[in-house]
Design a protein around this motif. Structure first.
Motif, PDB file in Angstrom:
ATOM      1  N   PRO A  64       0.832  -1.203   0.000  1.00 41.61           N
ATOM      2  CA  PRO A  64       0.000   0.000   0.000  1.00 41.61           C
ATOM      3  C   PRO A  64       0.872   1.261   0.000  1.00 41.61           C
ATOM      4  N   GLY A  65       0.513   2.225  -0.836  1.00 38.71           N
ATOM      5  CA  GLY A  65       1.244   3.477  -0.915  1.00 38.71           C
ATOM      6  C   GLY A  65       2.401   3.467  -1.898  1.00 38.71           C
ATOM      7  N   PHE A  66       2.692   2.312  -2.491  1.00 36.74           N
ATOM      8  CA  PHE A  66       3.765   2.176  -3.472  1.00 36.74           C
ATOM      9  C   PHE A  66       3.197   1.569  -4.741  1.00 36.74           C
ATOM     10  N   ARG A  67       3.854   1.850  -5.869  1.00 39.05           N
ATOM     11  CA  ARG A  67       3.458   1.234  -7.141  1.00 39.05           C
ATOM     12  C   ARG A  67       4.632   1.309  -8.112  1.00 39.05           C
ATOM     13  N   PRO A  68       4.617   0.465  -9.137  1.00 34.38           N
ATOM     14  CA  PRO A  68       5.625   0.628 -10.180  1.00 34.38           C
ATOM     15  C   PRO A  68       5.528   2.052 -10.731  1.00 34.38           C
ATOM     16  N   ALA A  69       6.666   2.684 -10.921  1.00 32.80           N
ATOM     17  CA  ALA A  69       6.679   4.088 -11.339  1.00 32.80           C
ATOM     18  C   ALA A  69       6.042   4.265 -12.709  1.00 32.80           C
ATOM     19  N   LYS A  78      13.341  -0.816 -13.239  1.00 28.64           N
ATOM     20  CA  LYS A  78      12.955  -1.131 -11.857  1.00 28.64           C
ATOM     21  C   LYS A  78      12.912   0.151 -11.035  1.00 28.64           C
ATOM     22  N   TRP A  79      11.849   0.912 -11.212  1.00 28.94           N
ATOM     23  CA  TRP A  79      11.619   2.149 -10.476  1.00 28.94           C
ATOM     24  C   TRP A  79      10.267   2.041  -9.780  1.00 28.94           C
ATOM     25  N   ILE A  80      10.213   2.545  -8.559  1.00 32.57           N
ATOM     26  CA  ILE A  80       9.002   2.526  -7.744  1.00 32.57           C
ATOM     27  C   ILE A  80       8.601   3.957  -7.413  1.00 32.57           C
ATOM     28  N   GLN A  81       7.319   4.177  -7.281  1.00 33.46           N
ATOM     29  CA  GLN A  81       6.826   5.470  -6.812  1.00 33.46           C
ATOM     30  C   GLN A  81       6.096   5.275  -5.491  1.00 33.46           C
ATOM     31  N   GLN A  82       6.489   6.067  -4.498  1.00 38.38           N
ATOM     32  CA  GLN A  82       5.749   6.129  -3.237  1.00 38.38           C
ATOM     33  C   GLN A  82       4.792   7.302  -3.373  1.00 38.38           C
ATOM     34  N   TYR A  83       3.504   7.024  -3.385  1.00 39.38           N
ATOM     35  CA  TYR A  83       2.515   8.076  -3.608  1.00 39.38           C
ATOM     36  C   TYR A  83       1.672   8.375  -2.375  1.00 39.38           C
ATOM     37  N   GLU A  84       1.829   7.596  -1.340  1.00 40.22           N
ATOM     38  CA  GLU A  84       1.196   7.875  -0.044  1.00 40.22           C
ATOM     39  C   GLU A  84       2.260   7.664   1.011  1.00 40.22           C
ATOM     40  N   SER A  85       2.334   8.575   1.954  1.00 38.14           N
ATOM     41  CA  SER A  85       3.366   8.416   2.979  1.00 38.14           C
ATOM     42  C   SER A  85       2.855   8.862   4.332  1.00 38.14           C
ATOM     43  N   SER A  86       3.596   8.472   5.330  1.00 43.04           N
ATOM     44  CA  SER A  86       3.346   8.908   6.696  1.00 43.04           C
ATOM     45  C   SER A  86       4.711   9.108   7.332  1.00 43.04           C
ATOM     46  N   GLU A  87       4.740   9.707   8.500  1.00 38.09           N
ATOM     47  CA  GLU A  87       6.019   9.923   9.177  1.00 38.09           C
ATOM     48  C   GLU A  87       6.758   8.615   9.393  1.00 38.09           C
ATOM     49  N   SER A  88       6.018   7.542   9.612  1.00 43.71           N
ATOM     50  CA  SER A  88       6.661   6.255   9.871  1.00 43.71           C
ATOM     51  C   SER A  88       7.397   5.723   8.639  1.00 43.71           C
ATOM     52  N   THR A  89       7.052   6.196   7.444  1.00 50.46           N
ATOM     53  CA  THR A  89       7.735   5.721   6.246  1.00 50.46           C
ATOM     54  C   THR A  89       8.859   6.653   5.796  1.00 50.46           C
ATOM     55  N   ASP A  90       9.055   7.787   6.484  1.00 51.97           N
ATOM     56  CA  ASP A  90      10.108   8.714   6.075  1.00 51.97           C
ATOM     57  C   ASP A  90      11.492   8.072   6.133  1.00 51.97           C
ATOM     58  N   ASP A  91      11.794   7.339   7.185  1.00 49.77           N
ATOM     59  CA  ASP A  91      13.097   6.690   7.281  1.00 49.77           C
ATOM     60  C   ASP A  91      13.259   5.636   6.189  1.00 49.77           C
ATOM     61  N   LEU A  93      11.794   5.730   3.237  1.00 54.31           N
ATOM     62  CA  LEU A  93      11.988   6.466   1.998  1.00 54.31           C
ATOM     63  C   LEU A  93      13.434   6.943   1.882  1.00 54.31           C
ATOM     64  N   LYS A  94      13.991   7.446   2.966  1.00 53.40           N
ATOM     65  CA  LYS A  94      15.392   7.885   2.949  1.00 53.40           C
ATOM     66  C   LYS A  94      16.320   6.729   2.585  1.00 53.40           C
ATOM     67  N   TYR A  95      16.035   5.558   3.119  1.00 50.61           N
ATOM     68  CA  TYR A  95      16.834   4.376   2.777  1.00 50.61           C
ATOM     69  C   TYR A  95      16.773   4.119   1.273  1.00 50.61           C
ATOM     70  N   TYR A  96      15.576   4.119   0.689  1.00 51.81           N
ATOM     71  CA  TYR A  96      15.430   3.829  -0.733  1.00 51.81           C
ATOM     72  C   TYR A  96      16.047   4.925  -1.605  1.00 51.81           C
ATOM     73  N   LEU A  97      15.950   6.177  -1.190  1.00 48.05           N
ATOM     74  CA  LEU A  97      16.590   7.259  -1.937  1.00 48.05           C
ATOM     75  C   LEU A  97      18.110   7.105  -1.920  1.00 48.05           C
ATOM     76  N   LYS A  98      18.641   6.753  -0.755  1.00 47.63           N
ATOM     77  CA  LYS A  98      20.090   6.557  -0.635  1.00 47.63           C
ATOM     78  C   LYS A  98      20.546   5.367  -1.488  1.00 47.63           C
TER      79      LYS A  98
END
Length: 122
Positions: A64-69, A78-91, A93-98
């Protein structure tokens, strides 16, 4: 995560550059290659697109909140889009960006990696 927080985080990674393109998206590059895109969503909610490993693609594509880009995944990338987020997913997201930054930087020539100070063994 807001776009300002996203931009601050991406800016903190080694050898990054920023451009606004593709309809006002916040595009981050390393060595001239895209590793993260903030935007591309038709709603007011922030959306973040990033490159992932095949394993992470398989894990995230059905969460939930993610989909193929959009656009990229339809072309076999192999790209993903996070289109829904919450504070609990910020860390997370940072991992995936890094990780996206790391994977894209590994695709640069060894010479360019050295010039940019990337992936150096210490």
């Amino acid at each position: 995560m807001t776009y300002d927080e996203y931009n601050d985080f991406c800016r903190s990674l080694t050898a990054t550059s920023y451009v606004v393109q593709w309809g006002g998206s916040h595009v981050w590059k390393v060595g001239g290659k895209v590793f993260a895109i903030g935007g591309w969503e038709k709603t007011d909610q922030p959306a973040f697109t990033f490159k992932v490993s095949e394993l992470n693609y398989n894990v995230l594509q059905d969460r939930p909140g993610f989909r193929p880009a959009p656009y990229m995944a339809s072309r076999g990338m192999k790209w993903i889009q996070q289109y829904e987020s919450s504070e609990s997913t910020d860390d997370e997201l940072k991992y995936y960006l890094k990780e996206s930054h790391r994977m894209v930087s590994l695709g640069l020539t060894k010479k360019l990696q050295r010039e940019l100070g990337l992936n150096q063994c210490e």
